[in-house]
Design a protein around this motif. Structure first.
Motif, short mmCIF file in Angstrom:
data_model
loop_
_atom_site.label_atom_id
_atom_site.label_comp_id
_atom_site.label_asym_id
_atom_site.label_seq_id
_atom_site.Cartn_x
_atom_site.Cartn_y
_atom_site.Cartn_z
N THR A 1 0.84 -1.19 0.00
CA THR A 1 0.00 0.00 0.00
C THR A 1 0.88 1.25 0.00
N ASP A 2 0.24 2.40 -0.11
CA ASP A 2 0.96 3.68 -0.12
C ASP A 2 1.85 3.85 1.11
N HIS A 3 1.47 3.23 2.20
CA HIS A 3 2.22 3.39 3.45
C HIS A 3 3.65 2.88 3.34
N CYS A 4 3.89 1.93 2.43
CA CYS A 4 5.25 1.41 2.23
C CYS A 4 6.20 2.50 1.75
N LEU A 5 5.67 3.49 1.07
CA LEU A 5 6.51 4.56 0.52
C LEU A 5 7.01 5.51 1.60
N PHE A 6 6.27 5.64 2.68
CA PHE A 6 6.62 6.63 3.69
C PHE A 6 7.84 6.27 4.52
N VAL A 7 8.35 5.06 4.38
CA VAL A 7 9.57 4.68 5.10
C VAL A 7 10.82 5.00 4.30
N LEU A 8 10.66 5.40 3.05
CA LEU A 8 11.81 5.72 2.20
C LEU A 8 12.35 7.10 2.53
N LYS A 9 13.66 7.17 2.72
CA LYS A 9 14.31 8.46 2.99
C LYS A 9 15.64 8.48 2.27
N GLN A 10 15.99 9.64 1.76
CA GLN A 10 17.31 9.79 1.15
C GLN A 10 18.34 9.92 2.27
N GLU B 1 10.97 13.34 1.60
CA GLU B 1 12.07 12.59 2.19
C GLU B 1 13.43 12.89 1.58
N LEU B 2 13.52 13.97 0.78
CA LEU B 2 14.79 14.39 0.21
C LEU B 2 15.64 15.10 1.26
N THR B 3 16.96 15.02 1.09
CA THR B 3 17.84 15.81 1.95
C THR B 3 17.75 17.27 1.51
N ASP B 4 18.11 18.16 2.38
CA ASP B 4 18.01 19.60 2.10
C ASP B 4 19.18 20.04 1.22
N GLY B 5 19.06 19.76 -0.09
CA GLY B 5 20.11 20.12 -1.04
C GLY B 5 19.55 21.02 -2.13
N GLU B 6 20.35 21.20 -3.18
CA GLU B 6 19.94 22.08 -4.28
C GLU B 6 18.67 21.59 -4.98
N PHE B 7 18.55 20.28 -5.16
CA PHE B 7 17.36 19.75 -5.84
C PHE B 7 16.10 20.03 -5.01
N PHE B 8 16.19 19.82 -3.72
CA PHE B 8 15.05 20.07 -2.84
C PHE B 8 14.64 21.56 -2.90
N LYS B 9 15.64 22.42 -2.84
CA LYS B 9 15.36 23.86 -2.88
C LYS B 9 14.72 24.27 -4.22
N ASP B 10 15.20 23.66 -5.30
CA ASP B 10 14.62 23.96 -6.61
C ASP B 10 13.16 23.49 -6.69
N LEU B 11 12.84 22.36 -6.09
CA LEU B 11 11.45 21.88 -6.08
C LEU B 11 10.53 22.85 -5.33
N ILE B 12 11.07 23.46 -4.29
CA ILE B 12 10.28 24.43 -3.52
C ILE B 12 10.07 25.70 -4.34
N ARG B 13 11.15 26.17 -4.97
CA ARG B 13 11.05 27.39 -5.77
C ARG B 13 10.24 27.20 -7.04
N ASN B 14 10.40 26.05 -7.69
CA ASN B 14 9.74 25.77 -8.98
C ASN B 14 9.02 24.42 -8.90
N PRO B 15 7.84 24.40 -8.30
CA PRO B 15 7.11 23.12 -8.16
C PRO B 15 6.78 22.49 -9.51
N VAL B 16 6.71 21.18 -9.51
CA VAL B 16 6.35 20.44 -10.73
C VAL B 16 4.87 20.07 -10.68
N ARG B 17 4.31 19.75 -11.84
CA ARG B 17 2.88 19.45 -11.91
C ARG B 17 2.56 17.97 -11.70
N ASN B 18 3.52 17.09 -12.05
CA ASN B 18 3.27 15.65 -11.90
C ASN B 18 4.59 14.92 -11.67
#
Length: 147
Positions: free
Chosen positions: A66-75, A110-127
């Motif tokens: 189920t979807d709950h299996c995904l919530f244990v994944l962390k970078q 669950e991403l670490t606080d890096g450049e990719f994470f910051k870019d996702l916050i600044r420029n969200p994706v649609r899907n």
């Protein structure tokens, strides 16, 4: 036991006798072995057989994730994006109920606080597909920097 139930019971035993599966400690016994070891008189009707059968072979059943299996994944703190996305996709493929929105949310949360994470916050994706494209470009940058 009705005639139909008895016939089903006989067919189940014949079918199991034809199986060539090797018995190991980690697997339940094959049907003929299991059936022959049942206490005499313990099966008085089809319902008894069904309950005993399901109880014994339940460990062989494959359960849907189920979807709950995904919530244990962390970078991991030093884990590259390529490794994280590979592991994430392997788990996500086994979760048929996961929507694009759930995948995006869990992946980015669950991403670490890096450049990719910051870019996702600044420029969200649609899907999620768009997110994968963005991940690919950051993976290329990470790998060039690491070389």
């Amino acid at each position: 036991m009705t005639t139909g139930e008895y016939e089903f019971f006989k067919e189940a035993k014949k079918w199991a006798a034809l199986e060539k599966q090797q018995t190991t400690a980690s697997r339940p016994k094959k049907l003929p072995e299991w059936f022959d070891e049942l206490p005499h008189g313990s099966i008085t009707c089809f319902s008894d057989f069904k309950i005993a059968f399901l109880r014994h072979f339940a460990s062989s059943r494959k359960y849907q994730k189920t979807d709950h299996c995904l919530f244990v994944l962390k970078q991991g703190s030093a884990e590259p994006l390529r490794s994280y996305i590979k592991h994430f996709n392997q788990v996500a493929q086994g979760v048929p109920s996961a929507t694009s929105e759930i995948l995006m949310s869990v992946f980015s949360h669950e991403l670490t606080d890096g450049e990719f994470f910051k870019d996702l916050i600044r420029n969200p994706v649609r899907n999620f597909d768009e997110m994968l494209e963005k991940v690919a470009s950051y993976i290329n940058v990470e790998e060039v920097q690491a070389a």
